[in-house]
Write a protein that holds these residues in place. Structure first.
Motif, PDB file in Angstrom:
ATOM      1  N   ASP A  95       1.023  -1.215  -0.188  1.00  0.00           N
ATOM      2  CA  ASP A  95      -0.348   0.169  -0.255  1.00  0.00           C
ATOM      3  C   ASP A  95       0.446   1.705   0.036  1.00  0.00           C
ATOM      4  OD1 ASP A  95      -2.296  -2.323  -0.061  1.00  0.00           O
ATOM      5  OD2 ASP A  95      -2.351  -1.083   2.115  1.00  0.00           O
ATOM      6  N   THR A 138      -8.204  -2.307  -1.752  1.00  0.00           N
ATOM      7  CA  THR A 138      -8.483  -2.614  -0.169  1.00  0.00           C
ATOM      8  C   THR A 138      -9.274  -1.756   0.732  1.00  0.00           C
ATOM      9  OG1 THR A 138      -6.484  -2.376   0.586  1.00  0.00           O
ATOM     10  CG2 THR A 138      -6.827  -4.701  -0.301  1.00  0.00           C
ATOM     11  N   LYS A 155      -8.368  -1.234   3.624  1.00  0.00           N
ATOM     12  CA  LYS A 155      -7.450  -0.177   3.698  1.00  0.00           C
ATOM     13  C   LYS A 155      -6.611   0.624   3.108  1.00  0.00           C
ATOM     14  CE  LYS A 155      -2.799  -0.600   6.346  1.00  0.00           C
ATOM     15  NZ  LYS A 155      -1.785  -1.646   6.165  1.00  0.00           N
ATOM     16  N   GLN A 156      -6.827   0.288   2.354  1.00  0.00           N
ATOM     17  CA  GLN A 156      -5.661   1.466   1.055  1.00  0.00           C
ATOM     18  C   GLN A 156      -7.251   3.046   0.512  1.00  0.00           C
ATOM     19  OE1 GLN A 156      -5.718  -0.881  -2.566  1.00  0.00           O
ATOM     20  NE2 GLN A 156      -3.091  -1.998  -2.033  1.00  0.00           N
ATOM     21  N   GLU A 167      -9.376   4.056   2.545  1.00  0.00           N
ATOM     22  CA  GLU A 167      -8.440   4.448   3.649  1.00  0.00           C
ATOM     23  C   GLU A 167      -7.712   5.677   4.136  1.00  0.00           C
ATOM     24  OE1 GLU A 167     -11.144   1.568   7.888  1.00  0.00           O
ATOM     25  OE2 GLU A 167      -9.094   1.430   7.409  1.00  0.00           O
ATOM     26  N   ALA A 168      -6.561   4.979   3.117  1.00  0.00           N
ATOM     27  CA  ALA A 168      -5.624   5.543   2.905  1.00  0.00           C
ATOM     28  C   ALA A 168      -5.700   6.607   2.054  1.00  0.00           C
ATOM     29  CB  ALA A 168      -4.529   5.104   2.678  1.00  0.00           C
ATOM     30  N   TYR A 194     -17.378  -1.012   1.056  1.00  0.00           N
ATOM     31  CA  TYR A 194     -16.999   0.535   2.687  1.00  0.00           C
ATOM     32  C   TYR A 194     -17.321   1.922   1.824  1.00  0.00           C
ATOM     33  CZ  TYR A 194     -13.151   4.380   3.513  1.00  0.00           C
ATOM     34  OH  TYR A 194     -12.645   4.797   3.973  1.00  0.00           O
TER      35      TYR A 194
END
Length: 193
Positions: A62, A90, A92-93, A95-96, A160
């Motif tokens: 990421d 993902t 996590k990606q 959110e980033a 998401y």
């Protein structure tokens, strides 16, 4: 600014529809696949590391991808917007990416997902492999692994953005122009004030 995520498994038609969207809305295309392939072609350290992972059907870390995207955002500060193709993959990606865009006082406008069943994807990718020169489009086992990777790791990204009210699913099987019309309808809902 229009910030659009074009989402879907390998072979769903994202590349074709990206070209149509870019031409109409004058967006900057951010394809992580293209960014990585250009690094590979350049023979950079990042490119060699990415090639090893991509050849195994494994996602690139990421922080590497986010760093490349941040560089592109800085490079195109006055753009009409961006189309994210193949990223995020993902939660996590996602959110980033949201955090990165927020640092520019921006956010994702809409995520458009092209929905195509696995058998059609396999056929499309094998056919594309005949002309693309990409080894990852010529190996049925590797294609199946890429599709499984998408299904297991990236479908939660749709949830998401659905929770944010930014997700639209579009049937990716049919005439290219008809699919593009459906994409335009989804975009018009977020651009009409």
């Amino acid at each position: 600014m229009l910030n659009l995520i074009l989402f879907g498994p390998p072979g769903a038609g994202k590349g074709t529809q990206s070209e149509n969207i870019i031409a109409k809305y004058k967006l900057i295309h951010l394809s992580t696949g293209d960014l990585l392939r250009s690094e590979i072609q350049a023979g950079s350290e990042l490119g060699l590391k990415a090639k090893t992972l991509m050849d195994q059907g494994i996602l690139v870390p990421d922080e590497v991808v986010i760093g490349m995207i941040d560089n592109k955002l800085k490079e195109h500060r006055n753009a009409a917007g961006f189309i994210f193709d193949g990223f995020p993959r993902t939660v996590k990606q996602s959110e980033a990416l949201d955090q990165l865009l927020a640092s520019y006082n921006e956010s994702i406008s809409v995520m458009i997902a092209l929905v195509v069943d696995d058998n059609e994807l396999l056929a499309r990718l094998l056919n594309r492999g005949k002309t693309s020169g990409r080894p990852d489009d010529q190996n049925e086992e590797l294609i199946s692994k890429r599709i499984q990777e998408y299904n297991s790791k990236t479908k939660p990204v749709a949830d998401y953005y659905q929770e944010q009210g930014k997700f639209v699913a579009i049937d990716g099987i049919g005439e290219i122009d008809f699919i593009f019309e459906e994409i335009n309808k989804a975009i018009s809902k977020v651009t009409v004030k």
